[in-house]
Scaffold this motif. Structure first.
Motif, PDB file in Angstrom:
ATOM      1  N   MET A 146      66.441  53.186  80.853  1.00 14.49           N
ATOM      2  CA  MET A 146      66.119  51.795  80.653  1.00 14.49           C
ATOM      3  C   MET A 146      67.038  51.242  79.571  1.00 14.49           C
ATOM      4  N   SER A 147      67.520  50.080  79.785  1.00 14.84           N
ATOM      5  CA  SER A 147      68.409  49.481  78.803  1.00 14.84           C
ATOM      6  C   SER A 147      67.610  48.864  77.658  1.00 14.84           C
ATOM      7  N   ALA A 148      68.317  48.516  76.621  1.00 14.38           N
ATOM      8  CA  ALA A 148      67.671  47.907  75.459  1.00 14.38           C
ATOM      9  C   ALA A 148      67.085  46.559  75.831  1.00 14.38           C
ATOM     10  N   ILE A 149      65.938  46.281  75.266  1.00 12.28           N
ATOM     11  CA  ILE A 149      65.266  45.003  75.479  1.00 12.28           C
ATOM     12  C   ILE A 149      65.231  44.297  74.134  1.00 12.28           C
ATOM     13  N   THR A 150      65.766  43.107  74.080  1.00 13.25           N
ATOM     14  CA  THR A 150      65.830  42.385  72.820  1.00 13.25           C
ATOM     15  C   THR A 150      65.064  41.071  72.955  1.00 13.25           C
ATOM     16  N   PRO A 151      63.825  41.046  72.409  1.00 13.31           N
ATOM     17  CA  PRO A 151      63.112  39.768  72.429  1.00 13.31           C
ATOM     18  C   PRO A 151      63.787  38.786  71.480  1.00 13.31           C
ATOM     19  N   GLY A 152      63.515  37.534  71.661  1.00 20.79           N
ATOM     20  CA  GLY A 152      64.111  36.518  70.804  1.00 20.79           C
ATOM     21  C   GLY A 152      63.723  36.723  69.345  1.00 20.79           C
ATOM     22  N   PRO A 153      64.552  36.250  68.418  1.00 17.09           N
ATOM     23  CA  PRO A 153      64.241  36.411  66.998  1.00 17.09           C
ATOM     24  C   PRO A 153      62.988  35.630  66.625  1.00 17.09           C
ATOM     25  N   VAL A 154      62.217  36.212  65.726  1.00 20.74           N
ATOM     26  CA  VAL A 154      61.001  35.558  65.240  1.00 20.74           C
ATOM     27  C   VAL A 154      60.943  35.703  63.724  1.00 20.74           C
ATOM     28  N   THR A 155      60.250  34.798  63.091  1.00 18.30           N
ATOM     29  CA  THR A 155      59.987  34.900  61.658  1.00 18.30           C
ATOM     30  C   THR A 155      58.515  35.210  61.496  1.00 18.30           C
ATOM     31  N   LEU A 156      58.228  36.320  60.815  1.00 16.51           N
ATOM     32  CA  LEU A 156      56.844  36.748  60.622  1.00 16.51           C
ATOM     33  C   LEU A 156      56.454  36.589  59.158  1.00 16.51           C
ATOM     34  N   ALA A 157      55.296  36.026  58.940  1.00 17.00           N
ATOM     35  CA  ALA A 157      54.742  35.931  57.593  1.00 17.00           C
ATOM     36  C   ALA A 157      54.102  37.278  57.240  1.00 17.00           C
ATOM     37  N   PRO A 158      53.903  37.559  55.967  1.00 18.76           N
ATOM     38  CA  PRO A 158      53.241  38.809  55.586  1.00 18.76           C
ATOM     39  C   PRO A 158      51.919  38.984  56.336  1.00 18.76           C
ATOM     40  N   GLY A 159      51.733  40.175  56.924  1.00 17.50           N
ATOM     41  CA  GLY A 159      50.515  40.479  57.667  1.00 17.50           C
ATOM     42  C   GLY A 159      50.579  40.103  59.140  1.00 17.50           C
ATOM     43  N   GLU A 160      51.571  39.353  59.555  1.00 18.95           N
ATOM     44  CA  GLU A 160      51.704  38.991  60.961  1.00 18.95           C
ATOM     45  C   GLU A 160      52.407  40.113  61.719  1.00 18.95           C
ATOM     46  N   ASN A 161      52.270  40.094  63.038  1.00 15.33           N
ATOM     47  CA  ASN A 161      52.957  41.076  63.869  1.00 15.33           C
ATOM     48  C   ASN A 161      53.374  40.430  65.174  1.00 15.33           C
ATOM     49  N   GLN A 162      54.209  41.123  65.895  1.00 17.76           N
ATOM     50  CA  GLN A 162      54.642  40.664  67.211  1.00 17.76           C
ATOM     51  C   GLN A 162      54.496  41.830  68.173  1.00 17.76           C
ATOM     52  N   CYS A 163      53.973  41.560  69.356  1.00 16.48           N
ATOM     53  CA  CYS A 163      53.820  42.588  70.386  1.00 16.48           C
ATOM     54  C   CYS A 163      54.789  42.294  71.528  1.00 16.48           C
ATOM     55  N   SER A 164      55.247  43.372  72.153  1.00 18.30           N
ATOM     56  CA  SER A 164      56.124  43.242  73.301  1.00 18.30           C
ATOM     57  C   SER A 164      55.691  44.267  74.334  1.00 18.30           C
ATOM     58  N   ARG A 165      55.565  43.850  75.571  1.00 17.10           N
ATOM     59  CA  ARG A 165      55.153  44.753  76.647  1.00 17.10           C
ATOM     60  C   ARG A 165      56.255  44.774  77.692  1.00 17.10           C
ATOM     61  N   GLN A 166      56.660  45.977  78.065  1.00 21.38           N
ATOM     62  CA  GLN A 166      57.693  46.146  79.073  1.00 21.38           C
ATOM     63  C   GLN A 166      57.170  47.091  80.143  1.00 21.38           C
ATOM     64  N   ILE A 167      57.657  46.943  81.355  1.00 26.08           N
ATOM     65  CA  ILE A 167      57.248  47.809  82.463  1.00 26.08           C
ATOM     66  C   ILE A 167      58.453  48.638  82.896  1.00 26.08           C
ATOM     67  N   TYR A 168      58.228  49.934  83.070  1.00 22.57           N
ATOM     68  CA  TYR A 168      59.285  50.844  83.486  1.00 22.57           C
ATOM     69  C   TYR A 168      58.794  51.607  84.707  1.00 22.57           C
ATOM     70  N   THR A 169      59.577  51.653  85.743  1.00 20.76           N
ATOM     71  CA  THR A 169      59.236  52.399  86.954  1.00 20.76           C
ATOM     72  C   THR A 169      59.869  53.782  86.867  1.00 20.76           C
ATOM     73  N   ILE A 170      59.047  54.809  86.971  1.00 23.73           N
ATOM     74  CA  ILE A 170      59.511  56.187  86.890  1.00 23.73           C
ATOM     75  C   ILE A 170      60.448  56.483  88.058  1.00 23.73           C
ATOM     76  N   THR A 171      61.534  57.203  87.768  1.00 21.22           N
ATOM     77  CA  THR A 171      62.535  57.530  88.777  1.00 21.22           C
ATOM     78  C   THR A 171      62.405  58.994  89.204  1.00 21.22           C
ATOM     79  N   GLN A 172      63.129  59.363  90.240  1.00 19.90           N
ATOM     80  CA  GLN A 172      63.144  60.761  90.665  1.00 19.90           C
ATOM     81  C   GLN A 172      63.723  61.647  89.564  1.00 19.90           C
ATOM     82  N   SER A 173      64.707  61.137  88.832  1.00 27.37           N
ATOM     83  CA  SER A 173      65.286  61.898  87.716  1.00 27.37           C
ATOM     84  C   SER A 173      64.237  62.190  86.649  1.00 27.37           C
ATOM     85  N   ASP A 174      63.369  61.210  86.385  1.00 28.99           N
ATOM     86  CA  ASP A 174      62.266  61.428  85.437  1.00 28.99           C
ATOM     87  C   ASP A 174      61.342  62.529  85.948  1.00 28.99           C
ATOM     88  N   MET A 175      61.031  62.473  87.242  1.00 21.74           N
ATOM     89  CA  MET A 175      60.163  63.488  87.841  1.00 21.74           C
ATOM     90  C   MET A 175      60.808  64.869  87.727  1.00 21.74           C
TER      91      MET A 175
END
Length: 83
Positions: free
Chosen positions: A1-30
């Motif tokens: 899987m290639s790198a995934i770069t979400p857009g830049p964000v500014t977070l205040a102290p205590g804040e967070n950002q979540c990112s969810r990606q989907i990856y389909t398993i390949t025969q090579s993984d198996m």
């Protein structure tokens, strides 16, 4: 899987950002028996010093292939032509 770069964000102290990606398993993984998943977050603190953190997880591939064939036959009497 290639790198995934979400857009830049500014977070205040205590804040967070979540990112969810989907990856389909390949025969090579198996074939390898596992999938390695690594995420890295990089940013700058208020003093403009770069900070980063990396987390990895290895998922074991469950190889539980099976197949089942069920055959049956009824023996019917053979009809003769002309009967």
């Amino acid at each position: 899987m290639s790198a995934i770069t979400p857009g830049p964000v500014t977070l205040a102290p205590g804040e967070n950002q979540c990112s969810r990606q989907i990856y389909t398993i390949t025969q090579s993984d198996m074939d390898a028996g596992q999938v390695d998943n690594t995420a890295t977050a990089t940013g700058n603190d208020p003093d403009d010093v770069e900070v980063s953190d990396t987390d990895s997880e290895t998922i074991t591939v469950v190889k539980d292939a099976s197949i089942e064939i069920v055959k049956s036959a009824d023996h019917l009497p053979t009809m003769q032509q002309g009967m």
